[in-house]
Write a protein that holds these residues in place. Structure first.
Motif, PDB file in Angstrom:
ATOM      1  N   THR A  37      38.297  41.025  35.006  1.00  0.00           N
ATOM      2  CA  THR A  37      36.801  41.694  35.446  1.00  0.00           C
ATOM      3  C   THR A  37      36.032  40.099  35.347  1.00  0.00           C
ATOM      4  OG1 THR A  37      37.286  41.464  32.616  1.00  0.00           O
ATOM      5  CG2 THR A  37      38.340  43.156  33.388  1.00  0.00           C
ATOM      6  N   THR A  38      34.713  40.959  35.598  1.00  0.00           N
ATOM      7  CA  THR A  38      33.748  39.787  36.152  1.00  0.00           C
ATOM      8  C   THR A  38      32.523  40.757  34.935  1.00  0.00           C
ATOM      9  OG1 THR A  38      32.800  41.173  37.929  1.00  0.00           O
ATOM     10  CG2 THR A  38      34.356  39.360  38.055  1.00  0.00           C
ATOM     11  N   GLY A  80      35.794  43.981  38.849  1.00  0.00           N
ATOM     12  CA  GLY A  80      36.666  43.128  38.807  1.00  0.00           C
ATOM     13  C   GLY A  80      37.094  42.367  40.087  1.00  0.00           C
TER      14      GLY A  80
END
Length: 429
Positions: free
Chosen positions: A372-373, A416
């Motif tokens: 995840t981002t 993500g």
């Protein structure tokens, strides 16, 4: 006689261990190498019933996204392998696949529009000219949207600026900011743009590392060297460093309103958030507070009174760039939240030294999502009750704002680098 030669080596080894131990201990906390995720499995399983991946055919490995009212803007891959040749220094071989794309997603109607990016210098539509990283948007008084996006060209990184009208399906390239000059971020990661100074291209940009690859890069990461920084740019000032001594400056976010503006920077290798206040109009930053979040905080999102921090939950995320992302392991996902009203004031009676509550929202070793981002929170709209205004002769009705307590419910959107689609979790608090 032999001990004369062994002892210096032994002393050196002991000294090296002594130097590295605190860094390794902190790294284990951030990377969760030996962490037991089973206590979170029940919650993640329950959460999965309210979460779903949407538009997997278009939202592929999206790095970043921004929320504007009901609209999400996002930069995505056309091929998950685009990120294997992310930094220019790694990109000695051609990138034979198509380049990244921008989308506009109306979450109210669930319609997705690919934004045609026009006028990129030398653009051939491949990853050679379109390898996007973090970005930010300004909504201007005429409702035009300015988009500032980091673009990792094959041999250098730049910041591209586009202008876009939401009633169209295209954006026009208007500026390219070079990052190889003095004071600039040669390894840019993310952008925070100032809407009131959009005409002069005023932006803050994080510089991820001093070294891009090789033994120096490994040393920089393992020992958490504070060699990175944040730069400011405007047409008036040019590039200048405004926050130095950062251990990998990653995500950045801030208040779009000038009044009481703060800027938030994720110092990823120390697992902290730097809370800053702009000083003057030259881009200078004054530090207010450092908040330990105990995670590899990637991108940041500012919604309502809250700051959302998102990143991988475990392992070495760099593995994603070195192997086929389809088989690169399970870095997992973690999302945390801080109420910004608890920062930099007299909250809890502690002034600037008081630590806010860092709320853990999701912690998952890969069952729900990977690498995840970014996360975006969109609060549900509250229908205010209608109350008759008895004293007015025309007996008009007016809307009275409903007073609520606690965290409002809404939708949490998560993306993500290993996601096929953007995850939407409904009725999230």
């Amino acid at each position: 006689m032999a001990s004369k030669f062994i002892l210096p080596g032994a002393v050196a080894s002991i000294a090296l261990v002594a130097v590295l131990t605190p860094f390794l201990r902190n790294s284990n906390e951030l990377l969760n190498v030996y962490h037991d995720f089973t206590p979170y499995h029940a919650f993640v399983s329950a959460l999965s019933s309210t979460c779903s991946l949407l538009h997997a055919d278009q939202f592929l490995g999206c790095e970043d996204m921004k929320l504007v009212d009901d609209t999400i803007y996002t930069a995505c891959n056309t091929d998950l392998r685009n990120r294997q040749k992310y930094w220019p220094e790694y990109s000695r071989q051609p990138r034979p696949w198509s380049g990244d794309k921008f989308f506009r997603w109306d979450t109210a109607t669930d319609s997705v529009v690919e934004i045609d990016l026009r006028g990129i210098p030398g653009d051939d539509g491949t990853a050679e000219t379109r390898s996007f990283h973090g970005f930010d948007v300004n909504v201007l008084p005429d409702e035009t949207v300015s988009i500032y996006v980091i673009n990792h060209l094959r041999h250098e990184s730049v910041v591209e600026k586009f202008v876009h009208s939401p009633d169209t399906a295209f954006a026009t390239h208007v500026a390219r900011l070079n990052t190889t000059v003095a004071g600039a971020p040669p390894h840019p990661n993310n952008v925070f743009s100032l809407p009131e100074r959009d005409a002069e291209n005023a932006i803050f940009v994080t510089n991820d590392h001093l070294y891009a690859h090789g033994p120096q890069r490994i040393f920089e990461e393992i020992t958490q060297r504070q060699w990175a920084w944040v730069s400011f740019y405007s047409d008036k000032t040019g590039w200048k460093k405004v926050l130095e001594n950062v251990a990998s400056a990653n995500g950045i976010a801030g208040d779009k309103s000038v009044d009481g503006r703060r800027v938030y920077v994720s110092e990823i290798f120390r697992g902290i958030i730097r809370v800053l206040e702009p000083v003057g109009d030259e881009g200078e930053l004054k530090e207010v507070q450092q908040v330990k979040v105990g995670m590899l905080g990637d991108n940041l999102g500012r919604f309502g009174d809250d700051l959302y921090i998102t990143g991988p939950a475990k392992g070495l995320p760099v593995e994603h760039y070195m192997r086929d992302p389809e088989t690169a392991g399970s870095p997992g996902m973690v999302v945390k939240r801080i109420n910004t009203k608890q920062l930099g004031g007299g909250f809890f009676g502690g002034g600037y030294t008081a630590d806010p509550i860092v709320e853990l929202l999701i912690k998952d070793d890969g069952k729900l999502g990977n690498m995840t981002t970014t996360s975006v929170f969109k609060a549900h709209k509250i229908e205010a009750p209608v109350k008759a205004k008895q004293e007015e002769q025309d007996d008009e009705e007016m809307m009275v704002e409903e007073q609520t307590t606690g965290q409002p419910k809404g939708d949490l959107f998560i993306t993500g680098l290993q996601f096929k689609g953007i995850m939407k979790c409904t009725n999230f608090e």
